[in-house]
Design an enzyme around this catalytic site. Structure first.
Site, PDB file in Angstrom:
ATOM      1  N   ARG A 105      -8.901   9.618   0.508  1.00 29.49           N
ATOM      2  CA  ARG A 105      -8.892   9.441  -0.936  1.00 29.49           C
ATOM      3  C   ARG A 105      -8.122   8.179  -1.277  1.00 29.49           C
ATOM      4  O   ARG A 105      -6.963   8.045  -0.909  1.00 29.49           O
ATOM      5  CB  ARG A 105      -8.213  10.660  -1.568  1.00 29.49           C
ATOM      6  CG  ARG A 105      -8.433  10.770  -3.040  1.00 29.49           C
ATOM      7  CD  ARG A 105      -8.103  12.142  -3.540  1.00 29.49           C
ATOM      8  NE  ARG A 105      -6.730  12.552  -3.255  1.00 29.49           N
ATOM      9  CZ  ARG A 105      -6.035  13.360  -4.027  1.00 29.49           C
ATOM     10  NH1 ARG A 105      -6.579  13.848  -5.121  1.00 29.49           N
ATOM     11  NH2 ARG A 105      -4.818  13.706  -3.713  1.00 29.49           N
ATOM     12  N   THR A 109      -7.767   4.994  -7.147  1.00 36.50           N
ATOM     13  CA  THR A 109      -8.969   5.401  -7.899  1.00 36.50           C
ATOM     14  C   THR A 109      -9.243   6.895  -7.727  1.00 36.50           C
ATOM     15  O   THR A 109     -10.004   7.468  -8.501  1.00 36.50           O
ATOM     16  CB  THR A 109     -10.209   4.642  -7.394  1.00 36.50           C
ATOM     17  OG1 THR A 109     -10.423   5.012  -6.015  1.00 36.50           O
ATOM     18  CG2 THR A 109     -10.027   3.138  -7.484  1.00 36.50           C
ATOM     19  N   ASP A 201       0.762  18.671  -0.083  1.00 36.64           N
ATOM     20  CA  ASP A 201      -0.283  18.020   0.715  1.00 36.64           C
ATOM     21  C   ASP A 201      -0.591  18.897   1.924  1.00 36.64           C
ATOM     22  O   ASP A 201       0.240  19.065   2.822  1.00 36.64           O
ATOM     23  CB  ASP A 201       0.198  16.628   1.163  1.00 36.64           C
ATOM     24  CG  ASP A 201      -0.928  15.856   1.842  1.00 36.64           C
ATOM     25  OD1 ASP A 201      -1.318  14.800   1.323  1.00 36.64           O
ATOM     26  OD2 ASP A 201      -1.437  16.331   2.904  1.00 36.64           O
TER      27      ASP A 201
END
Ligand code: URA
Length: 210
Positions: A105, A109, A201
């Site tokens: 990722r 953005t 995460d």
């Protein structure tokens, strides 16, 4: 599967998920618990698989016994966190074929960028279960499913541990034909695209990186 989103509210799943959310849970316990939950999620996601019958002999008599129908299923891990769900599911379904989709990722953005793609042959004839613990923005999941469809997959299911409403909407819009099975639907995303309250995460927590 009839439902687009299935939340597995089984007490064992919910208890184990709480353990995984707790930031004090060590890496080894996190990884082991993820493996255990993956098997319970796999049980749910395979609930309505097509069956056929074959003749066998029990020690007592002949019978027509139920077995799974069709070609071996394909499990596809969306790297790298998807690997945390792979081992458990493979223990349950050892004959499954395995594929990998590498997407990272872009932190600015939040868009997915592909770096690896290797999947079993004849995807069009297999049930394909794509696995990724976190359905956050849904951008990488939708992109991974798109790649699988381009490779021929027609019957895809998506398995995750946590989903955000944003990710579920994104998937529903891009892939209404792909049912999602998750352990929980959380409140939403923070400004960095992390699921809240989430578990942090997933890749870092299962591999002990930061
Ligand atoms: N990926 C993660 O590992 N965690 C999140 O909360 C969102 C995406």
């Amino acid at each position: 599967m009839a439902e687009h989103l299935t939340i597995v509210d089984h007490p064992l799943v919910q208890h184990k998920l709480t353990l995984m959310r707790d930031k004090g849970t060590p890496t080894a316990v996190f990884r082991q618990t993820l493996k255990e939950i993956s098997q319970l999620l796999a049980y749910e996601i395979t609930r309505e698989l097509p069956m056929t019958h074959k003749p066998i002999d029990t020690p007592m008599e002949e019978m027509d016994a139920p077995v799974l129908a069709g070609k071996k299923m394909a499990l596809v891990s969306i790297l790298r966190a998807g690997n945390g769900l792979l081992d458990g599911v493979l223990e349950l379904i050892p004959s499954a074929r395995v594929g990998f989709v590498g997407l990272y990722r872009d932190e600015e953005t939040l868009e997915p960028v592909q770096y690896y793609f290797k999947v079993p042959d004849a995807l069009e004839d297999r049930l394909v279960i794509a696995v990724d613990p976190m359905l956050a923005t849904g951008n990488s999941s939708a992109a991974a499913v798109e790649l699988l469809k381009k490779a021929g997959a027609r019957n895809i299911r998506f398995m995750c541990l946590l989903a955000a409403p944003e990710g579920v909407s994104r998937m529903k819009e891009a892939h209404p034909d792909v049912p999602i099975v998750t352990a929980a639907l959380d409140r939403g995303l923070n400004e960095k695209g992390y699921i809240m309250p989430g578990l942090g995460d997933a890749g870092d927590r299962m591999f002990g990186t930061k």
